[in-house]
Design an enzyme around this catalytic site. Structure first.
Site, mmCIF file in Angstrom:
data_model
loop_
_atom_site.group_PDB
_atom_site.id
_atom_site.type_symbol
_atom_site.label_atom_id
_atom_site.label_comp_id
_atom_site.label_asym_id
_atom_site.label_seq_id
_atom_site.Cartn_x
_atom_site.Cartn_y
_atom_site.Cartn_z
ATOM 1 N N ASN A 291 0.869 -1.177 0.000
ATOM 2 C CA ASN A 291 0.000 0.000 0.000
ATOM 3 C C ASN A 291 0.905 1.226 0.000
ATOM 4 O O ASN A 291 1.444 1.603 1.040
ATOM 5 C CB ASN A 291 -0.898 -0.027 1.253
ATOM 6 C CG ASN A 291 -1.792 1.197 1.334
ATOM 7 O OD1 ASN A 291 -1.861 1.996 0.398
ATOM 8 N ND2 ASN A 291 -2.496 1.332 2.454
ATOM 9 N N TRP A 292 1.056 1.823 -1.181
ATOM 10 C CA TRP A 292 1.965 2.976 -1.293
ATOM 11 C C TRP A 292 1.378 4.224 -0.632
ATOM 12 O O TRP A 292 2.073 5.217 -0.465
ATOM 13 C CB TRP A 292 2.256 3.289 -2.768
ATOM 14 C CG TRP A 292 3.122 2.280 -3.456
ATOM 15 C CD1 TRP A 292 3.646 1.116 -2.939
ATOM 16 C CD2 TRP A 292 3.575 2.332 -4.830
ATOM 17 N NE1 TRP A 292 4.375 0.451 -3.901
ATOM 18 C CE2 TRP A 292 4.357 1.178 -5.067
ATOM 19 C CE3 TRP A 292 3.388 3.229 -5.869
ATOM 20 C CZ2 TRP A 292 4.952 0.914 -6.292
ATOM 21 C CZ3 TRP A 292 3.972 2.973 -7.107
ATOM 22 C CH2 TRP A 292 4.748 1.824 -7.310
ATOM 23 N N LYS A 293 0.079 4.172 -0.324
ATOM 24 C CA LYS A 293 -0.624 5.352 0.227
ATOM 25 C C LYS A 293 -0.409 6.547 -0.716
ATOM 26 O O LYS A 293 -0.364 6.353 -1.936
ATOM 27 C CB LYS A 293 -0.167 5.603 1.663
ATOM 28 C CG LYS A 293 -0.297 4.330 2.523
ATOM 29 C CD LYS A 293 -0.115 4.537 3.990
ATOM 30 C CE LYS A 293 -0.268 3.208 4.723
ATOM 31 N NZ LYS A 293 -0.206 3.326 6.172
ATOM 32 N N HIS B 152 -9.528 1.001 4.944
ATOM 33 C CA HIS B 152 -8.263 1.274 5.640
ATOM 34 C C HIS B 152 -8.520 2.269 6.770
ATOM 35 O O HIS B 152 -9.315 3.196 6.619
ATOM 36 C CB HIS B 152 -7.228 1.849 4.658
ATOM 37 C CG HIS B 152 -5.851 1.854 5.236
ATOM 38 N ND1 HIS B 152 -5.447 2.800 6.162
ATOM 39 C CD2 HIS B 152 -4.803 1.018 5.087
ATOM 40 C CE1 HIS B 152 -4.200 2.540 6.525
ATOM 41 N NE2 HIS B 152 -3.790 1.450 5.882
ATOM 42 N N GLU C 43 -6.930 4.691 7.852
ATOM 43 C CA GLU C 43 -6.678 6.110 7.531
ATOM 44 C C GLU C 43 -7.896 6.726 6.848
ATOM 45 O O GLU C 43 -8.162 7.911 7.008
ATOM 46 C CB GLU C 43 -5.407 6.231 6.667
ATOM 47 C CG GLU C 43 -4.166 6.010 7.505
ATOM 48 C CD GLU C 43 -2.955 5.492 6.747
ATOM 49 O OE1 GLU C 43 -2.937 5.524 5.507
ATOM 50 O OE2 GLU C 43 -2.005 5.039 7.429
ATOM 51 N N GLU D 258 -5.175 -4.824 10.749
ATOM 52 C CA GLU D 258 -4.200 -3.752 10.910
ATOM 53 C C GLU D 258 -4.495 -2.985 12.197
ATOM 54 O O GLU D 258 -5.337 -2.059 12.190
ATOM 55 C CB GLU D 258 -4.282 -2.778 9.723
ATOM 56 C CG GLU D 258 -3.941 -3.402 8.396
ATOM 57 C CD GLU D 258 -3.375 -2.387 7.399
ATOM 58 O OE1 GLU D 258 -2.326 -2.679 6.804
ATOM 59 O OE2 GLU D 258 -3.967 -1.299 7.252
ATOM 60 N N GLY E 46 2.553 2.510 10.801
ATOM 61 C CA GLY E 46 3.518 3.593 10.622
ATOM 62 C C GLY E 46 4.224 4.014 11.896
ATOM 63 O O GLY E 46 4.893 5.047 11.926
ATOM 64 N N SER F 44 3.514 -1.919 10.459
ATOM 65 C CA SER F 44 4.961 -1.917 10.687
ATOM 66 C C SER F 44 5.640 -3.241 10.355
ATOM 67 O O SER F 44 6.589 -3.649 11.038
ATOM 68 C CB SER F 44 5.284 -1.484 12.121
ATOM 69 O OG SER F 44 4.866 -0.143 12.336
ATOM 70 N N GLY G 178 2.886 -0.910 4.316
ATOM 71 C CA GLY G 178 2.935 0.492 3.942
ATOM 72 C C GLY G 178 4.370 0.934 3.713
ATOM 73 O O GLY G 178 4.952 0.733 2.641
ATOM 74 N N GLY G 179 4.982 1.520 4.725
ATOM 75 C CA GLY G 179 6.310 2.123 4.603
ATOM 76 C C GLY G 179 7.352 1.233 3.939
ATOM 77 O O GLY G 179 8.078 1.681 3.039
#
Ligand code: 13P
Length: 247
Positions: free
Chosen positions: A6-8, A91, A93, A161, A167, A205, A226-227
């Site tokens: 997930n590049w966001k 998600h 977010e 999640e 993150g 993470s 993600g990251g």
């Protein structure tokens, strides 16, 4: 096993292309896993064009209507038209900053199914929920929100999640991940019957240095990252672990 990136709202088109090219050359090593890359919507088509044919492309959300006067939104059919075959729904977010409620998410999920997309439906508790011992109740409520979908026999992928792990560098412990994934399996089999069990990914993470331990948990069917998905070498290392434990 599914490893989803997930590049966001990160990377430009050129950076995304370099990242995908960095992954393409290793694709043959990952024959036993599914790789899903979810770039920002404007880059879907360009990333589909350059990604290895074995990689899947996914959207990060879709609208809950098929078309119409919804300025700035993207429909599930448009994602599919750009070559996506997955979409992330729910998600945290988006639940938090875009106020997406359970009923909105169900509409989105139905549109995604109609468009032929496979859903990655995210669930997870906040730190406050966990500290209050409410994590199962929260996740159960989030699964109940898409009960109509589950009852109809459409089997989503579920991503657990925990919001406090996204993150932050904090990862849920192995026993906590195992317990929650088993809980999700029992809830979904109660709703759907045991025939078609969803695959359950862990997200929060996941990094090259913890991926092997997480992916080795029996009830973990993959990861939503993600990251660490923004770095080709790190993401490739995680995919290598997934391939190793899938064998
Ligand atoms: P991080 O891997 O950066 O914690 O993000 C997880 C996530 O939100 C994936 O959807």
């Amino acid at each position: 096993m599914i490893i989803a990136a997930n590049w966001k709202m990160n990377l430009g088109q050129a950076e995304g292309a370099i990242l995908i090219q960095g992954l393409n050359m290793h694709a043959d090593r990952w024959s036993d896993i599914s790789i899903v890359i979810c770039p920002p919507a404007p880059y879907l088509l360009a990333m589909r064009d350059i990604a290895h044919s074995e990689f899947h492309i996914g959207g990060q959300t879709c609208h809950g209507k098929l078309f119409g006067a919804h300025t700035g939104h993207v429909s599930a059919a448009m994602l599919a038209d750009c070559g996506a075959d997955y979409v992330i729904i729910g998600h945290s977010e988006r639940r938090q900053s875009d106020g997406e409620s359970g009923s909105v998410l169900l509409e989105q999920a139905k549109c995604a199914i109609d468009a032929g997309l496979r859903i990655i439906y995210c669930v997870g508790e906040t730190l406050e929920d966990r500290q209050a011992g409410r994590e199962s109740e929260v996740v159960s409520g989030q699964l109940a929100d898409i009960q109509d979908l589950l009852n109809s026999g459409d089997v989503p992928v579920i991503a657990y999640e925990p919001v406090w792990a996204i993150g932050t560098g904090q990862v849920a412990s192995v026993p906590d991940i195992e317990a929650m994934h088993n809980f999700i399996k029992s809830e979904t089999s109660r709703i759907m019957g045991a025939s078609d069990m969803p695959q359950i990914l862990y997200g929060g993470s996941v990094k090259p240095d913890n991926a092997e331990a997480i992916l080795s948990i029996r009830s973990v069917d993959g990861a939503l990252i993600g990251g660490a998905s923004l770095d080709a070498d790190g993401f490739a290392t995680i995919c290598d672990y997934a391939q190793k434990v899938s064998r």
